[in-house]
Scaffold this motif. Structure first.
Motif, mmCIF file in Angstrom:
data_model
loop_
_atom_site.group_PDB
_atom_site.id
_atom_site.type_symbol
_atom_site.label_atom_id
_atom_site.label_comp_id
_atom_site.label_asym_id
_atom_site.label_seq_id
_atom_site.Cartn_x
_atom_site.Cartn_y
_atom_site.Cartn_z
ATOM 1 N N GLY A 39 0.822 -1.200 0.000
ATOM 2 C CA GLY A 39 0.000 0.000 0.000
ATOM 3 C C GLY A 39 0.860 1.256 0.000
ATOM 4 N N LYS A 40 0.265 2.358 0.412
ATOM 5 C CA LYS A 40 0.975 3.635 0.407
ATOM 6 C C LYS A 40 0.635 4.430 1.662
ATOM 7 N N LEU A 41 1.476 5.388 1.988
ATOM 8 C CA LEU A 41 1.246 6.270 3.122
ATOM 9 C C LEU A 41 0.694 7.603 2.659
ATOM 10 N N GLU A 42 -0.286 8.105 3.396
ATOM 11 C CA GLU A 42 -0.825 9.441 3.165
ATOM 12 C C GLU A 42 -0.781 10.212 4.473
ATOM 13 N N GLU A 43 -0.828 11.523 4.386
ATOM 14 C CA GLU A 43 -0.882 12.357 5.579
ATOM 15 C C GLU A 43 -2.294 12.924 5.711
ATOM 16 N N TRP A 44 -2.931 12.647 6.844
ATOM 17 C CA TRP A 44 -4.287 13.128 7.102
ATOM 18 C C TRP A 44 -4.256 14.105 8.277
ATOM 19 N N SER A 45 -5.141 15.084 8.246
ATOM 20 C CA SER A 45 -5.325 15.999 9.369
ATOM 21 C C SER A 45 -6.331 15.379 10.329
ATOM 22 N N VAL A 46 -5.977 15.278 11.593
ATOM 23 C CA VAL A 46 -6.819 14.594 12.566
ATOM 24 C C VAL A 46 -6.838 15.366 13.874
ATOM 25 N N GLY A 47 -7.573 14.821 14.828
ATOM 26 C CA GLY A 47 -7.639 15.392 16.166
ATOM 27 C C GLY A 47 -8.859 16.274 16.347
ATOM 28 N N ALA A 48 -9.083 16.686 17.580
ATOM 29 C CA ALA A 48 -10.271 17.476 17.900
ATOM 30 C C ALA A 48 -10.339 18.769 17.109
ATOM 31 N N ASP A 49 -9.178 19.380 16.835
ATOM 32 C CA ASP A 49 -9.163 20.639 16.084
ATOM 33 C C ASP A 49 -8.681 20.460 14.651
ATOM 34 N N TYR A 57 -1.610 4.462 6.634
ATOM 35 C CA TYR A 57 -1.307 3.472 5.611
ATOM 36 C C TYR A 57 -2.597 3.128 4.878
ATOM 37 N N ILE A 58 -2.588 3.282 3.551
ATOM 38 C CA ILE A 58 -3.738 2.960 2.712
ATOM 39 C C ILE A 58 -3.469 1.596 2.087
ATOM 40 N N ALA A 59 -4.229 0.596 2.496
ATOM 41 C CA ALA A 59 -3.974 -0.769 2.049
ATOM 42 C C ALA A 59 -4.236 -0.931 0.559
ATOM 43 N N ASN A 60 -3.511 -1.866 -0.035
ATOM 44 C CA ASN A 60 -3.650 -2.167 -1.460
ATOM 45 C C ASN A 60 -4.569 -3.370 -1.624
ATOM 46 N N GLY A 61 -5.749 -3.119 -2.173
ATOM 47 C CA GLY A 61 -6.720 -4.193 -2.367
ATOM 48 C C GLY A 61 -6.596 -4.911 -3.687
ATOM 49 N N ALA A 87 0.542 -5.875 6.068
ATOM 50 C CA ALA A 87 0.267 -6.946 5.110
ATOM 51 C C ALA A 87 -1.123 -7.544 5.343
ATOM 52 N N LEU A 88 -1.527 -7.659 6.607
ATOM 53 C CA LEU A 88 -2.875 -8.133 6.907
ATOM 54 C C LEU A 88 -3.914 -7.137 6.423
ATOM 55 N N ALA A 89 -3.603 -5.851 6.505
ATOM 56 C CA ALA A 89 -4.515 -4.834 5.983
ATOM 57 C C ALA A 89 -4.705 -5.002 4.478
ATOM 58 N N ASP A 90 -3.608 -5.274 3.756
ATOM 59 C CA ASP A 90 -3.715 -5.531 2.315
ATOM 60 C C ASP A 90 -4.605 -6.737 2.044
ATOM 61 N N LEU A 91 -4.439 -7.778 2.854
ATOM 62 C CA LEU A 91 -5.237 -8.991 2.678
ATOM 63 C C LEU A 91 -6.713 -8.710 2.866
ATOM 64 N N VAL A 92 -7.059 -7.975 3.913
ATOM 65 C CA VAL A 92 -8.471 -7.661 4.169
ATOM 66 C C VAL A 92 -9.036 -6.790 3.050
ATOM 67 N N ALA A 93 -8.238 -5.856 2.543
ATOM 68 C CA ALA A 93 -8.707 -4.989 1.458
ATOM 69 C C ALA A 93 -8.986 -5.764 0.185
ATOM 70 N N SER A 94 -8.247 -6.837 -0.033
ATOM 71 C CA SER A 94 -8.393 -7.596 -1.278
ATOM 72 C C SER A 94 -9.535 -8.596 -1.224
ATOM 73 N N ARG A 95 -10.046 -8.872 -0.036
ATOM 74 C CA ARG A 95 -11.028 -9.953 0.117
ATOM 75 C C ARG A 95 -12.402 -9.575 -0.429
ATOM 76 N N CYS A 96 -12.949 -8.471 0.013
ATOM 77 C CA CYS A 96 -14.310 -8.090 -0.392
ATOM 78 C C CYS A 96 -14.398 -6.655 -0.891
ATOM 79 N N GLY A 97 -13.250 -6.038 -1.098
ATOM 80 C CA GLY A 97 -13.287 -4.654 -1.574
ATOM 81 C C GLY A 97 -13.430 -3.631 -0.470
ATOM 82 N N TYR A 98 -13.068 -4.010 0.759
ATOM 83 C CA TYR A 98 -13.101 -3.037 1.841
ATOM 84 C C TYR A 98 -12.048 -1.957 1.611
ATOM 85 N N GLU A 99 -12.374 -0.731 1.999
ATOM 86 C CA GLU A 99 -11.355 0.313 2.064
ATOM 87 C C GLU A 99 -10.693 0.172 3.436
#
Length: 289
Positions: A39-49, A57-61, A87-99
């Motif tokens: 997969g790949k890494l992205e930067e997201w803005s998070v937190g209360a503010d 990490y964005i898994a590769n499906g 790697a488990l995240a990639d596996l789950v993404a490939s199974r049923c099309g989960y994001e």
């Protein structure tokens, strides 16, 4: 599951000060990061503010059609590079099309040494980590991603974090907890069963041999969820040590067998609580029911 990792020491062998913390003394220690994740890494803005910057990490499906449901992996104390987590995240993404995403809820500061776990873990109370997880879930459900239902795969400390998120109203539809460490609640003056009482969604509990009895079949966690009329699936893994799912060595046939079993149980929960309750989902697990 094909991604092998290397770890040779238990928690007790790596540190004499870990007993009674988030993991049992006999738990598997820190594992090398699997290099087979794609997969790949992205930067997201998070937190209360929204001002904190988090690596996600964005898994590769593998190009599987998206099903309109998402899964958030909440890592153990060693962070998103712990063992085969990605790697488990990639596996789950490939199974049923989960994001599938794996957020770095520690913002680049995972546990580095078991010698300082007691001082490290209190830097991440629920008041700090839940707003970060809430931001991730809200983004996955928002217009950009448009997921109708969201579940969790969590490991060790991650189960504690996810339980708090559910208790505080983060819109999660199920929690799949592998060797869960609800007992982290003790660091903050609470109890593990008390935390479980506050969870608002169905749960899967995959407890290893050295995990507390209250997360196993017939335990207090199962009982309190049943009293709340929430589905709770508990499955024991008597041949495994805490940490096996994402940190166990697959060269051991028993570990390989039980990792496959645990992940399959996770898929069953996801298919029932995400795909099975999303009328727009066309993934194979729904089509075959």
């Amino acid at each position: 599951v094909a991604c092998r990792v290397s770890q040779t020491k238990s928690m007790a062998e790596q540190s004499g000060s870990c007993g009674g913390c988030c993991c049992p003394k006999t738990a598997l220690g820190k594992a090398s990061s699997c290099t087979e994740s794609t997969g790949k890494l992205e930067e997201w803005s998070v937190g209360a503010d929204g001002k904190e910057k988090m690596s996600v990490y964005i898994a590769n499906g593998g190009g599987v059609k998206k099903c309109g449901c998402a899964v958030v992996f909440v890592p153990d104390v060693f962070g998103i590079d712990s063992g085969r987590t990605k790697a488990l995240a990639d596996l789950v993404a490939s199974r049923c099309g989960y994001e599938v995403v794996v957020p770095d809820v520690f913002l680049g500061n995972p546990l580095d040494s078991l010698d300082n776990i007691a001082t490290w873990i209190v830097q991440f109370p629920a008041s700090v980590v839940v707003p970060r997880l809430r931001s991730v879930v809200e983004r996955l459900r928002g217009a950009e991603h448009n997921n109708k239902r969201v579940g969790v795969f969590s490991f060790c400390w991650g189960a504690w974090c996810a339980a708090h998120a559910s208790a505080q109203g983060v819109e999660l539809d199920c929690l799949c907890n592998f060797h869960p460490s609800f007992r982290c609640e003790g660091f903050f003056g609470g109890s593990d069963v008390g935390l479980a009482t506050s969870v608002r969604c169905p749960m899967l509990m995959c407890g290893a041999s050295d995990d507390p009895d209250n997360v196993k079949p017939g335990g207090e966690v199962e009982k309190v969820l049943q009293e709340k009329k929430l589905r709770c699936v508990t499955h024991p893994f008597p041949d495994m040590k805490h940490g096996f799912c994402n940190r166990g060595e697959l060269s051991d046939p028993q570990v390989s067998r039980d990792v496959d079993k645990a992940i399959e149980l996770g898929f069953e929960m996801l298919c029932a609580e995400l795909c099975g309750k999303n009328p727009d989902c066309e993934c194979p697990c729904v089509a075959t029911k």
